[in-house]
Design a protein around this motif. Structure first.
Motif, PDB file in Angstrom:
ATOM      1  N   GLY A  94     -11.892 -19.885  -8.813  1.00 42.11           N
ATOM      2  CA  GLY A  94     -10.725 -19.668  -7.955  1.00 42.11           C
ATOM      3  C   GLY A  94     -10.420 -18.198  -7.778  1.00 42.11           C
ATOM      4  O   GLY A  94     -11.246 -17.340  -8.068  1.00 42.11           O
ATOM      5  N   ASP A  95      -9.225 -17.904  -7.266  1.00 40.15           N
ATOM      6  CA  ASP A  95      -8.859 -16.523  -6.965  1.00 40.15           C
ATOM      7  C   ASP A  95      -7.478 -16.182  -7.528  1.00 40.15           C
ATOM      8  O   ASP A  95      -6.957 -16.897  -8.376  1.00 40.15           O
ATOM      9  CB  ASP A  95      -8.880 -16.306  -5.450  1.00 40.15           C
ATOM     10  N   ALA A  96      -6.905 -15.112  -7.026  1.00 39.89           N
ATOM     11  CA  ALA A  96      -5.631 -14.636  -7.565  1.00 39.89           C
ATOM     12  C   ALA A  96      -4.501 -15.641  -7.353  1.00 39.89           C
ATOM     13  O   ALA A  96      -3.530 -15.654  -8.099  1.00 39.89           O
ATOM     14  CB  ALA A  96      -5.264 -13.306  -6.929  1.00 39.89           C
ATOM     15  N   GLU A  97      -4.629 -16.481  -6.306  1.00 40.38           N
ATOM     16  CA  GLU A  97      -3.537 -17.421  -5.999  1.00 40.38           C
ATOM     17  C   GLU A  97      -3.704 -18.763  -6.700  1.00 40.38           C
ATOM     18  O   GLU A  97      -2.741 -19.383  -7.102  1.00 40.38           O
ATOM     19  CB  GLU A  97      -3.428 -17.656  -4.483  1.00 40.38           C
ATOM     20  N   PRO A 118      -2.291 -15.136 -12.779  1.00 38.80           N
ATOM     21  CA  PRO A 118      -1.518 -15.227 -14.032  1.00 38.80           C
ATOM     22  C   PRO A 118      -1.898 -16.453 -14.870  1.00 38.80           C
ATOM     23  O   PRO A 118      -1.677 -16.470 -16.074  1.00 38.80           O
ATOM     24  CB  PRO A 118      -0.069 -15.333 -13.557  1.00 38.80           C
ATOM     25  N   ALA A 119      -2.452 -17.487 -14.246  1.00 38.40           N
ATOM     26  CA  ALA A 119      -2.811 -18.682 -15.011  1.00 38.40           C
ATOM     27  C   ALA A 119      -4.196 -18.561 -15.647  1.00 38.40           C
ATOM     28  O   ALA A 119      -4.659 -19.488 -16.303  1.00 38.40           O
ATOM     29  CB  ALA A 119      -2.755 -19.915 -14.121  1.00 38.40           C
ATOM     30  N   TRP A 120      -4.864 -17.421 -15.421  1.00 36.70           N
ATOM     31  CA  TRP A 120      -6.228 -17.294 -15.935  1.00 36.70           C
ATOM     32  C   TRP A 120      -6.268 -17.330 -17.462  1.00 36.70           C
ATOM     33  O   TRP A 120      -7.152 -17.922 -18.061  1.00 36.70           O
ATOM     34  CB  TRP A 120      -6.909 -16.034 -15.395  1.00 36.70           C
ATOM     35  N   ASN A 121      -5.295 -16.684 -18.120  1.00 38.32           N
ATOM     36  CA  ASN A 121      -5.268 -16.686 -19.590  1.00 38.32           C
ATOM     37  C   ASN A 121      -5.363 -18.100 -20.128  1.00 38.32           C
ATOM     38  O   ASN A 121      -6.147 -18.394 -21.030  1.00 38.32           O
ATOM     39  CB  ASN A 121      -3.965 -16.065 -20.103  1.00 38.32           C
TER      40      ASN A 121
END
Lengths: 311, 459
Positions: free
Chosen positions: B259-262, B421-424
């Motif tokens: 996915g991406d930043a969004e 922000p959900a990547w963590n």
């Protein structure tokens, strides 16, 4: 030690008299027990309170407190689909480890209580797993059982028990089995020594009297020795339950590389929630549950078994 | 019961006092017994406990105020100088010494600034960081991966505040763009790395495989042929160390990604196909045993010992083989993909600076400018065996033969969506859940679980 004479004088026959003595002694005792109370507050009560506080907060992934969350974290804990399996693992883990430890230690203590040549050496050898760091002992097992370069795996293959190396620490059931063996191994010294101390306080004359009355070894053991061990057993079981329940290093090392939550106990689960999911608030709520379970177990144990009551 | 049983424990102490060491434990037991008397006299105790509690609360209050619980006063020593805390992961055994060298030169050139170095393993790095943030003592400079959650919470300086315009303009465009959250650059790209296929030529010959595979089907056939000779054909590390890495290499190879930043997109048809192919390799026994619980670093060691046919490795793996088993007859190739189109995993780590009290931007800028100056940076990045992120660095290092295959693959690299922000949370979910693929769970179920964690974090 210094608090002993004041707090626990010789048991007096009149409760009232003793009570007055104790309250008189309290101001004098405070300077002595003060530092201990302070320490208990700083390293037990305060962190526990802070943990309970955290469990009702909404804490971001990077650890910033974002206000109160009420009991949302607890709702999440109790609706967690992984919880039943984790609790089941925890129960199996505690029950199996503690009962194996106590049974083996009873036998071992009996053996160490008999005079035989080299007894001192054997007694010292029993202390070794106790003296070694748990992490170190566990790591030895972990690497020994590694399927690529583990010496124990190689040995099992060489003597023909296994056809090819097996990943003992990489599958749920074998890994839990290995963890149980290691936990029993490191719990035995303390338990055996506690029971040995208990055995040594069994009076000779009672044993002699039993012999005179014609009691066989089994009868003697179950009717005279075992009842006398009640106090020692109570201490051993209680301390082991708490220790095993809260054990992290053994499980973390042995079952740490297993994906998913099939091999987790409450303790390792809390750790994963903290390390991988970075949920300080949720981990705190889980810890509160953990804490409550330990208190309930200990209270139930004290209530039902009445371990401190002399027979 | 026998009357002898009632004899209290204590009376026997003397009779057995000659028995050696065990007596100590008897004393212990005795104390426990006295504790039990206390227990009996609960009523008596209540009062003293109450008094004791009041006293200890008061005293602890004093203690806590004197320690300044709640943090706040870190850094800034008495001389008026500045102390920078630097938290870095260990990339190699030489990482610590390399940073110490950088710091020594920096301190010599910048009087009044001292740097405290803290080196942690990758496994512990993020827990250490979290603990520090929670205690209000975040590192002034942090070398890590994910950063967007910190940026959106307002914990980080922006890049403009911690580096001079000259330093900022030297970064390659594509890397700098990767460091932005909502249009603002927060971190400085430190290094880049790409994965390549390492294969054991001796094992290939023995199994009669010609040349490196370029597609999944060829990889499958090669792994099968090697496995038949008795050595695992392909090493698939899905343990918690870097499950997300292995996963993205395969998924990128099928046109998928995270996915991406969004939006985090893990549960997609492309990714599912990739996971199904991985499971097929596992189920057909073409990987090492227990891939779900295998960590990358020890597995690459096994490859270096010549015990696995193929693995995906890093630029550093080349240096590691040279140091540990120079006789290994191996080859390097592009990552095989579903269609044969090149694709690989690219990783970029970064330096970022936590604001804390907000008074150290100047010192941090001095450090960053010093570190990214070509004469310092190129030595650091090439010693660690990574690819440079600066234009000047790339020019200087273009002649390096070891790095050439990796530099070549960099344009086709897929990066983690670190600016989401959900990547963590997604990263954590991959680490703890993706290995279940190797433990018999269905790929669709595994991906759904990870997607659920990502969605929960995005809320």
């Amino acid at each position: 030690m210094s608090a002993q004479p004041v707090l626990a004088g010789p048991p007096a026959s009149h409760g009232r008299k003793r009570r007055r003595q104790n309250s008189d002694g309290l101001p004098a005792a405070l300077p002595w027990i003060g530092p201990v109370l302070l320490l208990i507050f700083a390293i037990v009560i305060f962190p526990a309170g802070f943990m309970i506080f955290n469990s009702t907060r909404d804490i971001s992934q990077s650890g910033i407190d974002q206000g109160t969350a009420g009991f949302v974290n607890f709702a999440e804990v109790f609706s967690d689909p992984n919880l039943p399996r984790v609790l089941l693992n925890t129960v199996v883990w505690v029950v199996v480890v503690v009962s194996l430890t106590v049974l083996i230690s009873l036998v071992l203590a009996q053996f160490l209580n008999k005079p035989f040549p080299g007894r001192t050496l054997v007694r010292m050898a029993v202390v070794v797993p106790w003296a070694a760091s748990v992490v170190m002992t566990t790591t030895v097992f972990y690497y020994g059982l590694d399927s690529n370069y583990g010496i124990m795996n190689t040995f099992l293959v060489d003597i023909g028990i296994l056809d090819s190396p097996y990943g003992f620490t990489k599958n749920v059931f074998p890994a839990l089995g290995v963890a149980i063996i290691v936990a029993v191994f490191v719990s035995i010294p303390f338990t055996a020594y506690t029971l040995l101390a208990g055995l040594q306080s069994v009076p000779e004359d009672a044993l002699e009297a039993a012999k005179m009355d014609g009691a066989g070894p089994f009868r003697t053991y179950f009717s005279i020795v075992l009842p006398q061990l009640r106090g020692a057993l109570a201490v051993a079981v209680l301390i082991n339950i708490i220790n095993v329940f809260n054990n992290l290093p053994i499980l973390r090392i042995i079952t740490g590389s297993i994906p998913g939550y099939q091999a987790d106990t409450l303790m390792t689960y809390i750790f994963k929630v903290l390390q991988f999911d970075r949920r300080v608030d949720l981990a705190s709520a889980l810890s509160v549950v953990n804490f409550a379970i330990v208190i309930v177990i200990v209270a139930a144990y004290v209530k039902i078994v009445k371990p401190m009551k002399e027979a | 019961m026998d009357h002898a049983i009632i004899i209290p424990l204590r009376m026997n102490n003397n009779a057995h006092s000659k028995r050696n060491t065990v007596n100590l434990l008897q004393v212990f037991l005795c104390q426990l017994e006295q504790l039990h008397h206390l227990w009996e006299n609960e009523e008596t105790m209540k009062k003293s406990i109450r008094t004791g509690f009041v006293v200890s609360v008061a005293a602890a209050g004093l203690l806590l105020t004197s320690c300044g619980f709640g943090g706040g006063e870190s850094g800034g020593d008495a001389e008026g100088g500045t102390t920078l805390d630097l938290l870095v992961p260990s990339y190699s055994d030489g990482s610590k010494a390399l940073w110490e060298g950088v710091i020594e030169e920096f301190e010599a050139a910048n009087e009044g600034i001292t740097v405290n170095l803290q080196v942690e393993s990758w496994e512990n790095l993020e827990s250490v960081l979290n603990t520090q943030i929670q205690a209000g003592e975040a590192p002034d400079i942090y070398n890590g991966g994910a950063f967007s959650a910190f940026a959106t919470e307002g914990l980080l300086y922006s890049a403009e505040e911690i580096a001079s315009p000259e330093t900022l303009s030297d970064f390659q465009e594509s890397f700098a763009a990767n460091e932005q959250v909502a249009g603002t650059q927060y971190a400085l790209p430190l290094l880049a790395s790409a994965r390549a296929l390492f294969y054991n030529e001796d094992l290939f010959q023995e199994a009669g495989v010609d040349g490196a595979p370029t597609t999944w089907d060829e990889l499958y056939d090669a792994a099968e042929a090697i496995t038949e000779t008795g050595t695992p054909g392909y090493g698939m590390p899905l343990g918690s160390e870097e499950a997300q890495g292995e996963a993205l290499i395969w998924m990128a190879g099928n046109g998928g990604g995270f996915g991406d930043a969004e939006e985090i997109t893990v549960n997609t048809p492309e990714n599912l196909e990739a996971a199904e192919f991985m499971k097929r390799m596992i189920d057909d026994g073409l990987t090492q045993a227990d891939p779900g619980a295998t960590q990358r670093t020890p597995m690459i060691n096994v490859f270096i010992q010549g015990q696995i046919g193929m693995v995906y490795g890093l630029p550093q793996t080349v240096g590691q083989i040279e140091a540990e088993n120079p006789d290994l007859n191996y080859g390097l190739a592009n990552i095989p993909t579903a269609s044969g189109e090149p694709a690989t995993l690219g990783v970029a780590d970064r330096l970022m600076s936590f604001k804390n009290d907000g008074d150290k931007a100047e010192a941090v800028t001095a450090f960053m400018d010093h570190f990214f100056a070509p004469e310092n940076y190129v030595e650091w990045v090439s010693t660690e065996g990574f690819l440079p992120t600066t234009i000047s660095g790339a020019e200087q290092m273009s002649g390096d033969e070891t790095l050439a295959p990796f530099l070549e693959m960099l344009p086709s690299a897929q990066f983690y969506p670190t600016s989401n922000p959900a990547w963590n949370a997604t990263d954590g979910a991959f680490k703890s859940l993706f290995g279940q693929l190797g433990q018999g769970m269905e790929p669709a179920e595994v991906l759904a679980q990870i997607q659920a964690e990502a969605d929960a974090a995005a809320e």
